[in-house]
Design an enzyme around this catalytic site. Sequence first.
Site, PDB file in Angstrom:
ATOM      1  N   LYS A  61       0.839  -1.202   0.000  1.00  0.00           N
ATOM      2  CA  LYS A  61       0.000   0.000   0.000  1.00  0.00           C
ATOM      3  C   LYS A  61       0.872   1.249   0.000  1.00  0.00           C
ATOM      4  O   LYS A  61       2.085   1.187   0.211  1.00  0.00           O
ATOM      5  CB  LYS A  61      -0.925  -0.002   1.220  1.00  0.00           C
ATOM      6  N   ARG A 159      -9.980   0.425  15.411  1.00  0.00           N
ATOM      7  CA  ARG A 159      -9.910   1.191  14.172  1.00  0.00           C
ATOM      8  C   ARG A 159     -10.921   0.550  13.229  1.00  0.00           C
ATOM      9  O   ARG A 159     -12.110   0.670  13.454  1.00  0.00           O
ATOM     10  CB  ARG A 159      -8.473   1.184  13.631  1.00  0.00           C
ATOM     11  N   TYR A 280      15.820  30.787   7.736  1.00  0.00           N
ATOM     12  CA  TYR A 280      14.681  31.548   8.233  1.00  0.00           C
ATOM     13  C   TYR A 280      14.776  31.748   9.747  1.00  0.00           C
ATOM     14  O   TYR A 280      15.102  30.840  10.496  1.00  0.00           O
ATOM     15  CB  TYR A 280      13.372  30.814   7.933  1.00  0.00           C
ATOM     16  N   MET A 333      11.471  24.936   2.303  1.00  0.00           N
ATOM     17  CA  MET A 333      10.631  24.107   1.438  1.00  0.00           C
ATOM     18  C   MET A 333      11.436  23.307   0.422  1.00  0.00           C
ATOM     19  O   MET A 333      11.177  22.126   0.189  1.00  0.00           O
ATOM     20  CB  MET A 333       9.605  24.980   0.711  1.00  0.00           C
TER      21      MET A 333
END
Length: 411
Positions: A61, A159, A280, A333
């Site tokens: 998956k 779940r 940053y 990013m």
Amino acid sequence: MNIAADPKSHDPKSQLSPEANLLASHPTATGILTVDLDAVVANWRKLEKTAVPAECAGVVKADAYGCGAEQVARALAGAGCKTFFVATLDEARVVRAAAPGTALYVLGGFLQNTGPAYAEIDCKPVIGDLNELAEWDVFCRRSGWTGGAAIHIDTGMNRLGMTVTEAQGIIPRINAGDHGITLVMSHLASAELLNNPANARQLNAFREIASLFSGVPASLANSSGIFLGAQFQFDMVRPGCALYGINPTPEADNPMQPVVELKARIVQIRNIERGDTVGYGGTWTARRPTRIAIVAAGYADGYFRAASANDGTRGAEVVIAGKRCPVAGRISMDLMAVDITDLDKNAARRGHMATLIGEGITVDELAHHFGTIGYEVMTSLGRRYARVYKGGHAAAEPPSPPPAEPVATAT
């Protein structure tokens, strides 16, 4: 971008290094993710041997945990894997094309009006709700479809899955025969914790209910569950993360081979003075004249911002020119800064590669810096990387004939 490994990179006559050949083969790629299909197959075989006589399936998956479901499923089918699990029907279509003739289960359940899609690609829903079961029955009765389904019973995860009481209500159907149930399964919530008492509770609950599904194969163990012992293995085990090199036994050494290597390109080298800040927010300050390599990978590529460094906290490391170098400042990013001051002056240049996973940096180590688990690291690997596959020659061989369903053992 899925690309086979460049044969020139293995050419003994080539005058370029393997890394230089890799770069030359992918001139526009800012990063290259190499997936070793032979390692995936070796991991599956190790798990299969550990679980004998249980069948060893393959969980592919989430695009085979970011490694490429088409390539991984083809390689595993060629190596003898007879059963696959995915999460969605869209994933099932990819795996069915890559591994015809294998059994294929969709873990996400039977969604409304999806019966024809299951029949079209010959895959089986994992049913965990009585409403799903009723809808599946209606579809099978109206269409004549006899492809089978799994029953998922919740034994403690809370779940997906029927309750044990709900599952007990199906037993008359099982006893009546011709029920169309090909597998009964549950899922362990804490298998990676060897001594967690939840494991024994779930085992006992599953053993009791599975024994009532007379003649139906049973499956409980995920990757970590395989290593809890034979009593957890039943008729089939369902490894996922371990296939891709994530440690299924985090309380001990990793028994699996690494599968992925991730490299990203250095796009600039810059010199900064003592007292200058990087990134940053200016959270990282140079304590000496410093050389910085700017590497073309960031959180948009799955290299999490949590791996950043600041003046009080050391972040993750990458390998450049064979040596570990620390991240400097915040991951952004598309880029990260790396302190390469301790390297020889010409060891790192613009255009060279930094190793983000590999050369001793494991997926699990990176997960620690990210504050997460290896599963999330693998499934977050960015689509901007060129993907290179090596090994997996068995994938070119025809798959095995359609398998018989696993035979249930006494539980």
